[in-house]
Design a protein around this motif. Structure first.
Motif, PDB file in Angstrom:
ATOM      1  N   GLN A  46      26.045   0.379 -52.020  1.00  0.00           N
ATOM      2  CA  GLN A  46      25.659  -0.322 -53.175  1.00  0.00           C
ATOM      3  C   GLN A  46      26.673  -1.854 -53.286  1.00  0.00           C
ATOM      4  N   GLN A  47      27.646  -1.460 -52.775  1.00  0.00           N
ATOM      5  CA  GLN A  47      28.594  -2.798 -52.772  1.00  0.00           C
ATOM      6  C   GLN A  47      28.119  -3.852 -51.594  1.00  0.00           C
ATOM      7  N   THR A  48      27.672  -3.147 -50.617  1.00  0.00           N
ATOM      8  CA  THR A  48      27.326  -3.999 -49.592  1.00  0.00           C
ATOM      9  C   THR A  48      26.006  -4.672 -50.054  1.00  0.00           C
ATOM     10  N   GLN A  49      25.209  -3.944 -50.855  1.00  0.00           N
ATOM     11  CA  GLN A  49      23.906  -4.642 -51.360  1.00  0.00           C
ATOM     12  C   GLN A  49      24.137  -5.794 -52.259  1.00  0.00           C
ATOM     13  N   VAL A  50      25.241  -5.571 -53.161  1.00  0.00           N
ATOM     14  CA  VAL A  50      25.786  -6.582 -53.992  1.00  0.00           C
ATOM     15  C   VAL A  50      26.463  -7.828 -53.222  1.00  0.00           C
ATOM     16  N   ASP A  51      26.983  -7.566 -52.183  1.00  0.00           N
ATOM     17  CA  ASP A  51      27.577  -8.533 -51.574  1.00  0.00           C
ATOM     18  C   ASP A  51      26.686  -9.437 -50.812  1.00  0.00           C
ATOM     19  N   GLU A  52      25.378  -8.629 -50.335  1.00  0.00           N
ATOM     20  CA  GLU A  52      24.436  -9.527 -49.717  1.00  0.00           C
ATOM     21  C   GLU A  52      23.540 -10.334 -50.713  1.00  0.00           C
ATOM     22  N   ILE A  53      23.314  -9.686 -51.923  1.00  0.00           N
ATOM     23  CA  ILE A  53      22.646 -10.570 -52.858  1.00  0.00           C
ATOM     24  C   ILE A  53      23.332 -11.798 -53.226  1.00  0.00           C
ATOM     25  N   ASP A  54      24.896 -11.724 -53.437  1.00  0.00           N
ATOM     26  CA  ASP A  54      25.636 -12.774 -53.669  1.00  0.00           C
ATOM     27  C   ASP A  54      25.615 -13.758 -52.939  1.00  0.00           C
ATOM     28  N   ARG A  55      25.542 -13.317 -51.469  1.00  0.00           N
ATOM     29  CA  ARG A  55      25.833 -14.411 -50.315  1.00  0.00           C
ATOM     30  C   ARG A  55      24.270 -15.126 -50.351  1.00  0.00           C
ATOM     31  N   ASP A  56      23.428 -14.193 -50.547  1.00  0.00           N
ATOM     32  CA  ASP A  56      21.943 -14.889 -50.476  1.00  0.00           C
ATOM     33  C   ASP A  56      21.880 -16.113 -51.418  1.00  0.00           C
ATOM     34  N   SER A  61      21.633 -21.669 -53.239  1.00  0.00           N
ATOM     35  CA  SER A  61      22.153 -22.727 -54.150  1.00  0.00           C
ATOM     36  C   SER A  61      22.745 -23.955 -53.236  1.00  0.00           C
ATOM     37  N   GLN A  62      23.496 -23.695 -52.184  1.00  0.00           N
ATOM     38  CA  GLN A  62      23.696 -24.554 -51.167  1.00  0.00           C
ATOM     39  C   GLN A  62      22.620 -25.407 -50.634  1.00  0.00           C
ATOM     40  N   ALA A  63      21.570 -24.572 -50.292  1.00  0.00           N
ATOM     41  CA  ALA A  63      20.410 -25.316 -49.589  1.00  0.00           C
ATOM     42  C   ALA A  63      19.793 -26.317 -50.705  1.00  0.00           C
ATOM     43  N   GLU A  64      19.660 -25.949 -51.668  1.00  0.00           N
ATOM     44  CA  GLU A  64      19.050 -26.611 -52.904  1.00  0.00           C
ATOM     45  C   GLU A  64      19.819 -27.976 -53.215  1.00  0.00           C
ATOM     46  N   ALA A  65      21.024 -27.628 -53.116  1.00  0.00           N
ATOM     47  CA  ALA A  65      21.927 -28.787 -53.367  1.00  0.00           C
ATOM     48  C   ALA A  65      21.697 -30.087 -52.291  1.00  0.00           C
TER      49      ALA A  65
END
Length: 252
Positions: A46-56, A61-65
């Motif tokens: 579950q933590q890995t999934q959360v980390d992946e979601i945060d990273r995505d 956000s960086q791409a949109e900027a």
């Protein structure tokens, strides 16, 4: 009269009894450990999934900027791990993608995107410079203004250009074609210093030929323009008084 078992039978029976009593306890411990291990594994997943979601989310956000799609940002990340990332580690995403464009259409797309990004940046910097100038005038009307980042002809500009050991600096330079001899002088000085420039002309009225003629008269080498060391841009939409020109702002 109670029956007595032989000692060897009593010991055996006792051993069997102990094993029988102990079996459920051992089984319980084993099952508990198994459940604990499963819980830990589930929590880790579950933590890995959360980390992946945060990273995505961060990457999106960086791409949109930068005005890029998720696919373009992903390619930029891959390019950083390739030779271009080693040769030019400090390139912004748009420039890196443009240099490594896979077609002429793609190269043109990134060039136009970078122009738009730089134009917005110049507008914001000029707006803040104006706010800074106004604030200085309100707070210290009788003192000489200390320039914030519009270096103009100040000694700090000379110092920045002459002491840069990491290579030539790049500047946004806002000028006017008419009645601005100061603009011509500053551009010539920056050329002599070997500075890289993005020049924005506020009174060109969209006339490419007028800018080319001015560049020739000022002495901007055509090969430096072709190599991208100097770019010539229409700046009619920039909010800046011609009396405050030239404006020279180092690019970060």
């Amino acid at each position: 009269m109670s029956a007595k078992f032989p000692s060897h039978v009593t010991g055996l029976a006792g051993g069997v009894l102990l094993l029988a009593l102990g079996a459920p306890v051992l089984a319980q411990i084993s099952w508990s450990e198994k459940l604990s291990g499963q819980d830990a594994s589930t929590t880790g997943e579950q933590q890995t999934q959360v980390d992946e979601i945060d990273r995505d989310e961060i990457q999106r956000s960086q791409a949109e900027a930068w005005g890029l799609t998720d696919q373009e940002w992903s390619r930029y990340q891959k390019l950083k791990d390739r030779p271009r990332g080693t040769w030019s580690p400090d390139l912004d995403p748009i420039t890196m993608l443009g240099i490594e464009a896979r077609s002429e259409a793609e190269r043109r797309h990134y060039a136009e995107l970078l122009v738009e990004q730089q134009r917005k940046r110049v507008e914001r910097e000029l707006a803040f410079q104006k706010a800074y100038d106004d604030a200085w005038q309100r707070l210290y009307p009788d003192e000489s203004r200390v320039n914030f980042f519009a270096l103009g002809r100040s000694p700090s500009a000379q110092s920045l250009l002459s002491t840069d050991t990491a290579g030539p600096s790049r500047y946004n330079v806002v000028v006017a074609l008419e009645d601005c001899s100061r603009c011509d002088t500053e551009v010539q000085r920056l050329l002599d210093q070997g500075a890289l420039m993005d020049i924005w002309v506020v009174d060109s009225d969209g006339d490419d030929d007028a800018i080319r003629q001015w560049a020739t008269e000022v002495g901007i080498p055509a090969d430096r323009v072709r190599q991208g060391q100097v770019t010539l841009n229409h700046g009619g939409q920039l909010s800046v008084s011609e009396d405050a020109l030239p404006r020279i702002m180092p690019r970060g």
